[in-house]
Write a protein that holds these residues in place. Structure first.
Motif, mmCIF file in Angstrom:
data_model
loop_
_atom_site.group_PDB
_atom_site.id
_atom_site.type_symbol
_atom_site.label_atom_id
_atom_site.label_comp_id
_atom_site.label_asym_id
_atom_site.label_seq_id
_atom_site.Cartn_x
_atom_site.Cartn_y
_atom_site.Cartn_z
ATOM 1 N N THR A 195 47.135 17.594 -55.176
ATOM 2 C CA THR A 195 47.802 16.561 -54.381
ATOM 3 C C THR A 195 47.233 16.575 -52.974
ATOM 4 O O THR A 195 46.772 17.603 -52.472
ATOM 5 C CB THR A 195 49.323 16.783 -54.312
ATOM 6 N N MET A 196 47.277 15.406 -52.335
ATOM 7 C CA MET A 196 46.773 15.288 -50.967
ATOM 8 C C MET A 196 47.500 14.155 -50.266
ATOM 9 O O MET A 196 47.910 13.173 -50.896
ATOM 10 C CB MET A 196 45.265 15.040 -50.982
ATOM 11 N N THR A 229 45.804 19.141 -48.470
ATOM 12 C CA THR A 229 45.495 19.247 -49.897
ATOM 13 C C THR A 229 46.076 20.528 -50.484
ATOM 14 O O THR A 229 45.974 21.601 -49.890
ATOM 15 C CB THR A 229 43.973 19.240 -50.107
ATOM 16 N N GLU A 230 46.665 20.409 -51.680
ATOM 17 C CA GLU A 230 47.233 21.554 -52.379
ATOM 18 C C GLU A 230 46.885 21.453 -53.865
ATOM 19 O O GLU A 230 46.908 20.365 -54.436
ATOM 20 C CB GLU A 230 48.764 21.606 -52.236
ATOM 21 N N GLY A 231 46.569 22.587 -54.472
ATOM 22 C CA GLY A 231 46.340 22.608 -55.910
ATOM 23 C C GLY A 231 44.916 22.984 -56.261
ATOM 24 O O GLY A 231 44.200 23.607 -55.476
ATOM 25 N N GLU A 232 44.516 22.621 -57.474
ATOM 26 C CA GLU A 232 43.199 22.985 -57.964
ATOM 27 C C GLU A 232 42.527 21.783 -58.620
ATOM 28 O O GLU A 232 43.193 20.888 -59.148
ATOM 29 C CB GLU A 232 43.280 24.139 -58.959
ATOM 30 N N HIS A 250 34.947 24.813 -59.468
ATOM 31 C CA HIS A 250 36.406 24.912 -59.486
ATOM 32 C C HIS A 250 36.864 25.313 -58.086
ATOM 33 O O HIS A 250 36.482 26.365 -57.579
ATOM 34 C CB HIS A 250 36.852 25.946 -60.512
ATOM 35 N N LEU A 251 37.653 24.446 -57.448
ATOM 36 C CA LEU A 251 38.158 24.717 -56.108
ATOM 37 C C LEU A 251 39.677 24.844 -56.138
ATOM 38 O O LEU A 251 40.355 24.080 -56.843
ATOM 39 C CB LEU A 251 37.792 23.587 -55.134
ATOM 40 N N THR A 252 40.210 25.782 -55.358
ATOM 41 C CA THR A 252 41.648 25.951 -55.194
ATOM 42 C C THR A 252 41.990 25.750 -53.721
ATOM 43 O O THR A 252 41.366 26.360 -52.839
ATOM 44 C CB THR A 252 42.103 27.342 -55.636
ATOM 45 N N PHE A 253 42.974 24.879 -53.470
ATOM 46 C CA PHE A 253 43.384 24.546 -52.111
ATOM 47 C C PHE A 253 44.781 25.088 -51.815
ATOM 48 O O PHE A 253 45.696 24.971 -52.642
ATOM 49 C CB PHE A 253 43.420 23.029 -51.911
ATOM 50 N N GLU A 254 44.937 25.646 -50.638
ATOM 51 C CA GLU A 254 46.243 26.013 -50.105
ATOM 52 C C GLU A 254 46.244 25.693 -48.609
ATOM 53 O O GLU A 254 45.277 26.009 -47.917
ATOM 54 C CB GLU A 254 46.539 27.503 -50.312
ATOM 55 N N GLY A 255 47.304 25.072 -48.158
ATOM 56 C CA GLY A 255 47.392 24.740 -46.747
ATOM 57 C C GLY A 255 46.274 23.837 -46.278
ATOM 58 O O GLY A 255 45.874 23.888 -45.111
ATOM 59 N N GLY A 256 45.746 23.009 -47.182
ATOM 60 C CA GLY A 256 44.704 22.060 -46.831
ATOM 61 C C GLY A 256 43.299 22.612 -46.886
ATOM 62 O O GLY A 256 42.334 21.868 -46.673
#
Length: 369
Positions: A195-196, A229-232, A250-256
């Protein structure tokens, strides 16, 4: 000369760059793009433009970088040329798509940072990037040369006005939305659920013309500048980045920010990109491909990111055209697009409402809730 080359030049000068009499134009010509350059020069002459031509060769760039100690100057002479230009036309099409493969990442980063001012100045012109079909690009795409020529011209010589009207519907959805969610669940790959925020952003209807704040030919995407942005997300479309093959990212986002990453191939190059600067771990773009004249992947981002049934996310720099006046978006010396195929087992939702499922948009025939 193939008449399609002349048609390509006409679309570039008249539709895309909107060149007028008296405009000062820089034309940057890659190796083997000579024929397109001749056709473009003729059109610019007919338009009454003033032209300076430069030679944008990856092989020349490699030689320069390999011979340099890495302590690059500010590039004020290049900056002066671009600052005095009304338009900048890049005619891509090299002899070797991996010409700079043996240039170190550190040297590439230093060169990119040193040229950031000139790059920003180029963004302030009516710049357009296109590509002439060459044998090296055909080989990279895994196609016969004549087959690749037909592919390129099918993508470039479009009814851009009609496509712009269709893409305007997607732009309206994004402009009115606050949050985008992209979900893809396939048994043969890691899941995508990301999500973003897009609140306060303005999407660009990228219809291959500066009149639409669009700077690629071909184009055919709607893009905006996401944040928070949050999620993968899993990018299953292979690509060549800085002359290096990168596959299954494969990217994982936390706190943008990207907090974890992996790639089946090219992970070292991916790491180098993400370590370029602070902004390289944040998203600068969400792009939605809508050009169905592009019907296959060719390992060329200019085409692949515009293909229908795809979504791409770019780490790095955000475009000012997506931002409110006076607001600064994500800043970085890089802007690297990565693509995921959403033709099956996927959906995109804006504020909880599904707007695309398995590649079909809500305003298209065949859409299913």
């Amino acid at each position: 000369m193939d008449e399609r080359v002349r048609e390509h030049a006409e679309v570039l000068v008249d539709w895309s760059a909107r060149i007028e009499s008296g405009d000062d134009v820089v034309v940057d010509v890659a190796e083997d793009a000579h024929e397109l350059a001749v056709a473009v020069a003729e059109k610019l002459g007919e338009a009454g433009a003033n032209v300076v031509t430069t030679y944008g060769s990856d092989e020349v760039l490699r030689a320069y970088l390999k011979g340099h100690d890495g302590d690059f100057g500010a590039g004020d002479h290049q900056l002066a040329l671009i600052e005095n230009a009304d338009a900048y036309l890049r005619l891509g099409g090299g002899r070797n798509t991996t010409a700079t493969a043996d240039v170190s990442s550190d040297l590439r980063q230093a060169y990119s940072k040193a040229n950031s001012e000139a790059r920003e100045a180029r963004m302030d012109t009516d710049w357009v990037s296109t590509v002439h079909p060459t044998r090296s690009l055909a080989q990279q795409a895994g196609m016969a040369y004549e087959e690749y020529q037909a592919f390129v011209y099918d993508a470039v010589l479009r009814d851009w006005e009609t496509l712009a009207e269709t893409m305007a519907e997607m732009k309206a959805i994004l402009d009115e939305g606050s949050e985008v969610r992209i979900v893809k669940e396939r048994d043969d790959q890691p899941p995508t659920d990301v999500t973003m925020s897009i609140e306060g952003r303005t999407a660009v209807n990228s219809a291959a013309s500066v009149a639409y704040d669009s700077h690629n030919l071909p184009s055919g995407e709607v893009f905006t500048a996401p944040y928070a942005t949050e999620g993968e997300v899993f990018f299953d479309v292979p690509m060549t980045i800085n002359a290096q093959r990168v596959k299954d990212v494969h990217l994982t986002f936390e706190g943008g920010e990207v907090v974890d990453f992996a790639a089946e191939q090219g992970e070292r190059e991916l790491a180098s990109i993400l370590d370029t600067d602070e902004g390289a771990r944040r998203l600068g773009e969400l792009g939605i491909g809508m050009n169905r004249g592009i019907d296959r992947f060719t390992d060329n981002i200019l085409f692949d990111e515009k293909m229908g049934d795809t979504v791409h996310l770019a780490v790095g720099r955000a475009y000012d055209s997506n931002l409110p006046e006076g607001e600064t978006g994500n800043q970085s010396a890089v802007h690297v697009d990565m693509i995921t195929n959403v033709s099956e087992d996927s959906y995109m939702a804006v504020d909880g409402e599904v707007v695309q499922r398995d590649g079909t948009f809500v305003f298209e025939e065949g859409f299913e809730e």
